[in-house]
Scaffold this active site. Sequence first.
Site, short mmCIF file in Angstrom:
data_model
loop_
_atom_site.label_atom_id
_atom_site.label_comp_id
_atom_site.label_asym_id
_atom_site.label_seq_id
_atom_site.Cartn_x
_atom_site.Cartn_y
_atom_site.Cartn_z
N LYS B 188 69.04 77.52 77.15
CA LYS B 188 70.13 78.42 77.54
C LYS B 188 70.15 79.67 76.65
O LYS B 188 70.36 79.57 75.45
CB LYS B 188 71.49 77.74 77.43
CG LYS B 188 72.62 78.61 77.97
CD LYS B 188 74.01 78.15 77.56
CE LYS B 188 74.52 78.81 76.32
NZ LYS B 188 74.86 80.24 76.44
N THR B 242 77.02 79.30 62.04
CA THR B 242 77.20 78.05 61.28
C THR B 242 78.34 77.22 61.87
O THR B 242 78.24 75.99 61.93
CB THR B 242 77.44 78.38 59.80
OG1 THR B 242 76.23 78.95 59.27
CG2 THR B 242 77.79 77.15 59.00
N GLU B 262 69.37 76.58 63.10
CA GLU B 262 69.03 77.80 62.37
C GLU B 262 70.28 78.66 62.44
O GLU B 262 70.59 79.22 63.49
CB GLU B 262 67.81 78.45 63.04
CG GLU B 262 67.01 79.29 62.06
CD GLU B 262 67.55 80.69 61.99
OE1 GLU B 262 68.43 80.89 61.13
OE2 GLU B 262 67.11 81.54 62.74
N CYS B 296 70.08 87.09 61.33
CA CYS B 296 70.66 86.01 60.52
C CYS B 296 70.18 86.09 59.07
O CYS B 296 70.88 85.69 58.16
CB CYS B 296 70.33 84.66 61.13
SG CYS B 296 68.60 84.52 61.58
N GLU B 393 79.39 86.06 56.65
CA GLU B 393 78.39 86.77 57.43
C GLU B 393 79.08 87.75 58.38
O GLU B 393 79.97 87.36 59.13
CB GLU B 393 77.55 85.77 58.23
CG GLU B 393 76.45 86.43 59.02
CD GLU B 393 75.57 85.42 59.74
OE1 GLU B 393 76.11 84.48 60.33
OE2 GLU B 393 74.34 85.59 59.69
#
Lengths: 292, 481
Positions: B188, B242, B262, B296, B393
């Site tokens: 997906k 995350t 990941e 990332c 992040e």
Amino acid sequence: MNRLEVLKTYKIFIGGKFPRTESGRFYKALNANNEPVANICLSSRKDVRNAVQTARKAQGAWQERTAFNRGQILYRIAEILEGRSAQFVEELMLQSFTKKEATVEVESAIDRIVYYAGWCDKFNQVSSTVNPVSSSHFNFSTNESIGLVGVLMPATSSLLDLISYVMPIIAGGNSCVLVASEKLPLTAITFAEVLNTSDVPGGVVNILTGSVEELWSPLSAHMDVNALFIDKASRFRKDIQLAAVDNLKRVREMSADLKTENGQGLAFITAFQELKTTWHPIEKIGGASSSY
Amino acid sequence: MSTKNNNWEYAASIEGTGHIQLKEKYGLYINGAWVEPQSKAYFSSINPHNEEHLADVAQANDKDIDRAVKAAEKAHREVWSKTTPAERGKYIFRIARLMQEQAKELAVIESLDSGKPIREARDIDIPLACNHFFYYAGWADKLDYAFPNQKKESIGVAGQIIPWNFPLLMAAWKIAPALATGNTVVLKPAETTSLTALKLAEIIDAAGLPPGVVNIVTGFGDTGAAIVAHPMVSKVAFTGSTAVGKLIQKTIAGTDKKATLELGGKSANIIFDDAPLDQAVEGIINGIFFNQGHVCCAGSRLFVQENIADKVIRKLKHRMQSLQIGNPLDKNTDIGAINSADQLEIINKYIEIGRKEGSEFFQVDCALPNKGYYCPPTLFINVAQSSVLAQEEIFGPVLTIQTFRTVDEVIQKANNSPYGLAAGVWTDKGSKIFNLTSKLKAGVVWANTYNKFDPASPFGGYKESGFGREGGLHGLGAYLK
């Protein structure tokens, strides 16, 4: 006149010392006939936290030992255990092993330690790579210790099981906090004495005794634990996995038959390694080529 | 120094879109056929540069996922696991070749759909995606060399969920190793960037892959959740945040599903006073502004040795002035559009927090397109270690700058993060490089370079940046048991 035997007090093993549990509690370890054989420390979550703290302090220096040196220390564990094998056979028999079973158990444990001693300075050679990237870089991937590993031993596991869980962890430069078999804890503590006389730095292996039901949670949820090694058949498996999510602990599960060669191997070491890839530019100047 | 962007006016050089073929409406690619979603629902994929509609994309529900997973399971059991490894490899080679033939079209669609500069899509995303298939194709019949004495076998159906920052490249990272190791796939793409994955489905179809080996389903988070939860999915591979990674871990706890995650990062880029500074400044720019900072492993925390901090910051600001921001299809563009309105809002929220916190703020003064989602390159200087900006992040073109004096200090500061995806080190001294690269807790370390990727190079993080590796020999391990 009969000499009165000096009985052994079983304590826990944290930071290379043998304290009692801070909780002051104990339980009775029983043999197959349900007769008590010793009083065992019923460790608390505070003991878990103390052990994690000391294991964290010890880990960096252990990882930075040379791989060759770790190999020598692991081999030393095998030497000391060999020298004390009679004591371990006796202790296993106290926990209702037959003499033959106990002897096989101890001998297999010693041989497995030697097996992992040999891996210390080799596993990274066979599991690292130099990667041929399409740009002007030198690129390689090597293993690094995952850090601090929490170990929950199955209730009825014994010496060989403990060796099979711990050795691949410490061979790879990790430290660990281990909750010993609840039903057969004696050899775990006596094995701590072996570790303590084998030049294994204090804090690299920490051994607690007590109830897994009580201790799985503080260990699996502790934010300074990097990975867990558990029995795949553990009845707390799902709870442990859920508790591990907060800091994304790597949960490794043991399902191999530890009495066979399937109970040892490279994969058990690399399960507790992180892979680090490093890129470094290669300067290209002038027209010289590498041909003659 | 002037902050006006006066001297860098280039004539526009817009990449043509005449040659691309986009359907008005895309169904789901299940069992080797394009099917209508059972939900009957479609959503619009838009161009973040001008908010124009590009195509309608099917929204898969639980029933669609069930259908896709069952097709993949049957294909694994009856066909793919019985296909010889060498033949498996040849299919993957074929996919790589067909992608290379269509590379230009894929690059243009990627740029249109994601907002990334055509230069990056054309020179980085698409070639890397093609090469990834080519690399893994060759592994299919050599797995015994990768894992000697370990008797590895395929896992089964891999459920793969990928993000919007490198849409086609992430699809390649997921599908290529899964196929090489004999698994079948339900993939997906992210809801804002489905189009190149759907083009890949067309390519896979044209490659003649047996039906059901690769299934591409589109939709939102609930579609992804249905994949993760499906009992026949035995391997979950996820790239994304995350927070979602942790949700997936919770969903699969207690099952025998294998996972690789990941996830996010807050990677340190460390500049020592003996570094070649002009190169380092280029590295900082590439580290944080590549792909609008939607990376990332972006070097989003800059650590500069104190005695050169003023000089580096001055050079950095100067270099930032010359970055071209605007139409992603313009070949001169360095920084394209933020991927979505939602992401722009998140970035702006962080910028607002940073300004309230009071660290020194710098933003390139440049004209932005009137429409679309744009954010100028942004610096926060002298940011505290405890600042939200230095810890969370942002996933945008926002760089925090901190200074350090000693090696020990910077190692501690760099490692003081729940993340551990990547790091950069800039110094002329080799021994210093290896001191740092061995102590930084990160899965990828770039020395005197940053944001380099290659199919042969394993990628993945430590700590809360996830686990498992993608790329290289080690990337195979994630798809074998």
